[in-house]
Design an enzyme around this catalytic site. Sequence first.
Site, PDB file in Angstrom:
ATOM      1  N   GLU A 112      33.528 -37.446 -59.206  1.00  0.00           N
ATOM      2  CA  GLU A 112      33.898 -36.525 -58.130  1.00  0.00           C
ATOM      3  C   GLU A 112      34.580 -37.268 -56.985  1.00  0.00           C
ATOM      4  O   GLU A 112      35.522 -36.755 -56.367  1.00  0.00           O
ATOM      5  CB  GLU A 112      32.654 -35.787 -57.632  1.00  0.00           C
ATOM      6  N   GLU A 132      25.484 -35.015 -65.607  1.00  0.00           N
ATOM      7  CA  GLU A 132      24.446 -34.277 -64.879  1.00  0.00           C
ATOM      8  C   GLU A 132      23.683 -33.310 -65.769  1.00  0.00           C
ATOM      9  O   GLU A 132      22.481 -33.075 -65.560  1.00  0.00           O
ATOM     10  CB  GLU A 132      25.072 -33.510 -63.705  1.00  0.00           C
TER      11      GLU A 132
END
Length: 261
Positions: A112, A132
């Site tokens: 990210e 994740e």
Amino acid sequence: MTSSNLKEERRGGVLEVTLNRPKANAIDAATSREMGEIFTRFRDDPELRVAIITGAGEKFFCPGWDLKAASAGENPDADYGKGGFGGLQELRGLNKPVIAAVNGICCGGGLELAISADIILAADHASFALPEIRSGTVADAASIKLPKRIPYHIAMEMLLTGRWLDAEEAARWGLINRIVPRGQLMDQARAMADELAAGPPLVFAALKEIVREAEDMKFQDVLNRINGSQFETVERLYRSEDQKEGARAFAEKRDPVWKGR
């Protein structure tokens, strides 16, 4: 400037920021807040034109959130400071180019962070993932950004399965700009940064604001805003000495001298 978690080096108009948290360059809340302060200073310093973000060592760029800090009780909703996690994702008004030099594993919040940059150069051994899903959490920023950066089905496969991409596949899908031999990564990132630092900063600022605002707007609405003098950076450019200098340099068949005003 150097801290225990980050190295900050200034070369002329280029700022280099290096994550330096052995073993993996993971980011806890304190490091994120420090990054936010660094990138805010970068944004606000008229002498700085370009930033490079990279990681120390050759194994990890950044795996994202520090799970050791999490296991010690740090809340995922902790205060990550200006710019949100990693200092870049939500930093308002950042109208200068940022290069991510990915020197190894780039996953989770580290990915990210990388896709918050404008240009991504990756070493040939770099790898990318959003794992994740395997720890029962959501890659929230990537869920918003990644399907807009690469083909939807590839983005969703990464989000839903945590599958890893090597550098070659990441380049094939357009996630990164180019693959660089690992020993040449920083040399090439610096060469690109120097090229950008010599460019027209007011044009870069206008481009970044237009691209950022246009992401969720219709073409004609954005064009109407430009024509209606509603972009501050565009209006500043059109009133600037630099625009006059660009026209003069073109007419005189010479390189322009940009002053950022």
